[in-house]
Write a protein that holds these residues in place. Structure first.
Motif, PDB file in Angstrom:
ATOM      1  N   PHE A 124     -55.677 -75.788  -7.455  1.00 38.68           N
ATOM      2  CA  PHE A 124     -54.486 -76.025  -6.624  1.00 38.68           C
ATOM      3  C   PHE A 124     -54.883 -76.310  -5.169  1.00 38.68           C
ATOM      4  N   VAL A 125     -55.860 -75.575  -4.655  1.00 39.36           N
ATOM      5  CA  VAL A 125     -56.331 -75.807  -3.294  1.00 39.36           C
ATOM      6  C   VAL A 125     -56.947 -77.196  -3.174  1.00 39.36           C
ATOM      7  N   ALA A 126     -57.689 -77.614  -4.214  1.00 43.97           N
ATOM      8  CA  ALA A 126     -58.266 -78.960  -4.207  1.00 43.97           C
ATOM      9  C   ALA A 126     -57.173 -80.027  -4.228  1.00 43.97           C
ATOM     10  N   LEU A 127     -56.085 -79.769  -4.952  1.00 42.74           N
ATOM     11  CA  LEU A 127     -54.967 -80.717  -4.995  1.00 42.74           C
ATOM     12  C   LEU A 127     -54.272 -80.815  -3.640  1.00 42.74           C
ATOM     13  N   ILE A 128     -54.242 -79.702  -2.904  1.00 41.98           N
ATOM     14  CA  ILE A 128     -53.664 -79.743  -1.557  1.00 41.98           C
ATOM     15  C   ILE A 128     -54.492 -80.667  -0.662  1.00 41.98           C
ATOM     16  N   GLY A 129     -55.821 -80.540  -0.753  1.00 46.62           N
ATOM     17  CA  GLY A 129     -56.682 -81.438   0.007  1.00 46.62           C
ATOM     18  C   GLY A 129     -56.497 -82.889  -0.397  1.00 46.62           C
ATOM     19  N   LEU A 130     -56.317 -83.112  -1.706  1.00 46.79           N
ATOM     20  CA  LEU A 130     -56.069 -84.471  -2.187  1.00 46.79           C
ATOM     21  C   LEU A 130     -54.751 -85.013  -1.659  1.00 46.79           C
ATOM     22  N   GLU A 131     -53.731 -84.170  -1.599  1.00 42.38           N
ATOM     23  CA  GLU A 131     -52.428 -84.597  -1.099  1.00 42.38           C
ATOM     24  C   GLU A 131     -52.494 -84.926   0.390  1.00 42.38           C
ATOM     25  N   LEU A 132     -53.287 -84.177   1.145  1.00 42.50           N
ATOM     26  CA  LEU A 132     -53.480 -84.507   2.557  1.00 42.50           C
ATOM     27  C   LEU A 132     -54.175 -85.857   2.709  1.00 42.50           C
ATOM     28  N   ALA A 133     -55.153 -86.106   1.843  1.00 46.19           N
ATOM     29  CA  ALA A 133     -55.838 -87.402   1.886  1.00 46.19           C
ATOM     30  C   ALA A 133     -54.896 -88.534   1.512  1.00 46.19           C
ATOM     31  N   VAL A 134     -54.037 -88.293   0.526  1.00 48.37           N
ATOM     32  CA  VAL A 134     -53.060 -89.308   0.120  1.00 48.37           C
ATOM     33  C   VAL A 134     -52.086 -89.596   1.256  1.00 48.37           C
ATOM     34  N   SER A 135     -51.715 -88.570   2.011  1.00 50.48           N
ATOM     35  CA  SER A 135     -50.808 -88.764   3.139  1.00 50.48           C
ATOM     36  C   SER A 135     -51.400 -89.726   4.167  1.00 50.48           C
ATOM     37  N   ILE A 136     -52.696 -89.595   4.431  1.00 50.35           N
ATOM     38  CA  ILE A 136     -53.363 -90.469   5.392  1.00 50.35           C
ATOM     39  C   ILE A 136     -53.547 -91.872   4.812  1.00 50.35           C
ATOM     40  N   ILE A 137     -53.982 -91.938   3.560  1.00 46.17           N
ATOM     41  CA  ILE A 137     -54.241 -93.228   2.925  1.00 46.17           C
ATOM     42  C   ILE A 137     -52.964 -94.043   2.796  1.00 46.17           C
ATOM     43  N   GLN A 138     -51.856 -93.398   2.415  1.00 44.79           N
ATOM     44  CA  GLN A 138     -50.605 -94.132   2.245  1.00 44.79           C
ATOM     45  C   GLN A 138     -50.105 -94.705   3.565  1.00 44.79           C
ATOM     46  N   ALA A 139     -50.288 -93.969   4.653  1.00 49.63           N
ATOM     47  CA  ALA A 139     -49.899 -94.500   5.969  1.00 49.63           C
ATOM     48  C   ALA A 139     -50.741 -95.716   6.314  1.00 49.63           C
ATOM     49  N   TYR A 140     -52.032 -95.652   6.024  1.00 48.38           N
ATOM     50  CA  TYR A 140     -52.920 -96.767   6.333  1.00 48.38           C
ATOM     51  C   TYR A 140     -52.637 -97.973   5.440  1.00 48.38           C
ATOM     52  N   VAL A 141     -52.433 -97.740   4.153  1.00 40.99           N
ATOM     53  CA  VAL A 141     -52.163 -98.837   3.221  1.00 40.99           C
ATOM     54  C   VAL A 141     -50.828 -99.506   3.555  1.00 40.99           C
ATOM     55  N   PHE A 142     -49.826 -98.715   3.941  1.00 38.35           N
ATOM     56  CA  PHE A 142     -48.519 -99.273   4.292  1.00 38.35           C
ATOM     57  C   PHE A 142     -48.651-100.244   5.462  1.00 38.35           C
ATOM     58  N   THR A 143     -49.334 -99.822   6.515  1.00 35.51           N
ATOM     59  CA  THR A 143     -49.492-100.687   7.687  1.00 35.51           C
ATOM     60  C   THR A 143     -50.410-101.872   7.380  1.00 35.51           C
ATOM     61  N   LEU A 144     -51.402-101.668   6.526  1.00 33.70           N
ATOM     62  CA  LEU A 144     -52.286-102.770   6.158  1.00 33.70           C
ATOM     63  C   LEU A 144     -51.528-103.850   5.397  1.00 33.70           C
ATOM     64  N   LEU A 145     -50.631-103.451   4.504  1.00 30.53           N
ATOM     65  CA  LEU A 145     -49.832-104.419   3.762  1.00 30.53           C
ATOM     66  C   LEU A 145     -48.832-105.121   4.682  1.00 30.53           C
ATOM     67  N   VAL A 146     -48.305-104.395   5.662  1.00 29.48           N
ATOM     68  CA  VAL A 146     -47.412-105.039   6.637  1.00 29.48           C
ATOM     69  C   VAL A 146     -48.162-106.133   7.389  1.00 29.48           C
TER      70      VAL A 146
END
Length: 275
Positions: free
Chosen positions: A222-244
């Motif tokens: 579960f702790v590892a999934l929390i770290g993964l979710e934090l990484a997804v939060s950063i990646i999704q922001a970057y991918v969103f702006t990259l696609l824009v």
């Protein structure tokens, strides 16, 4: 006060009214502050506060926070220049603001009992549709009727033009939804999974001692999934702006060469791996 906290895996995505005000003098005017509006203002103030805190105008030696903001600016500036080209300076403030709004919104949503702003369809799809309309207007303003050549692939046989135009049109219109759905789906799925697992872990830890000891194994996961979710939060922001930026480039430059499209795809893969 109960509306400020989540009580079930899906209640964290429910928009509820916190404060309502009826103004009969002005007609049927109803002013309501929802949890979505409250957390949107919180995201705005956090972004402004971070940049005010990182302001280095009055200091000779920059702070670590100021250096991190400058690094973020340099990275986004490089991405915008790489994607859009010579006209990137005009769109950099918008892309920069959009990135930090989505990033801070994603990170705040990871705080327990908070509200996920970017997991709201109104925000994600609203941003997606608004950006789609803006990009289309920019393309029409820049190229006039020549903008519609974007839907005719270069070098295609004449017999295939009607079919390919239909496919390209559907693909282009899908951008109005796909951009927001990608962000919405990733945040909702990740937060729902964490909420369900945390509920089961709580029940396991409140049981007998043996079960609580065994529950340490899924707790580590579960702790590892929390770290993964934090990484997804950063990646999704970057991918969103990259696609824009990619959509802006398509509207400004219309047809890109196969080499340019391959370079864009390679750039996206390298940046995601770097994150």
């Amino acid at each position: 006060m109960k509306t400020l906290f989540i009580l079930s895996p899906l209640s964290q995505f429910e928009v509820t009214s916190l404060i309502g005000l009826n103004a009969p003098i002005l007609g049927h005017l109803n002013l309501t502050l929802t949890n979505l509006g409250l957390y949107s203002l919180l995201v705005l103030f956090v972004v402004l506060g971070f940049h005010y805190w990182g302001n280095n105008d009055s200091k000779l030696i920059p702070s670590k926070w100021s250096i991190s903001l400058e690094s973020s600016y340099a990275s986004l500036n490089s991405m915008v220049r790489e994607q859009i080209g010579a006209q990137s300076e005009i769109y950099l403030p918008f892309v920069y603001s959009l990135f930090f709004f989505i990033l801070i919104g994603n990170l705040i949503s990871n705080v327990p009992y908070s509200f996920a702003v970017t997991a709201s369809g109104v925000v994600s799809l609203g941003l997606s549709f608004t950006i789609f309309c803006g990009v289309t207007i920019i393309g029409l303003y820049t190229h006039k009727l020549h903008f519609f050549s974007l839907f005719v692939p270069a070098g295609c046989p004449l017999a295939l033009v009607p079919l390919l135009v239909l496919i390209e049109t559907v693909s282009y219109l899908a951008r109005a939804v796909s951009l927001g759905v990608r962000l919405f789906a990733n945040i909702v799925s990740g937060h729902t999974l964490l909420k369900i697992i945390s509920t089961y872990l709580y029940k396991l830890f409140t049981g007998n001692l043996i079960v609580a000891v065994i529950a340490l194994i899924p707790f580590i996961i579960f702790v590892a999934l929390i770290g993964l979710e934090l990484a997804v939060s950063i990646i999704q922001a970057y991918v969103f702006t990259l696609l824009v930026c990619s959509y802006l480039k398509d509207s400004l430059n219309l047809h890109s060469s196969p080499e340019q499209k391959f370079n864009n795809l390679t750039y996206l893969k390298n940046e995601v791996k770097g994150i």
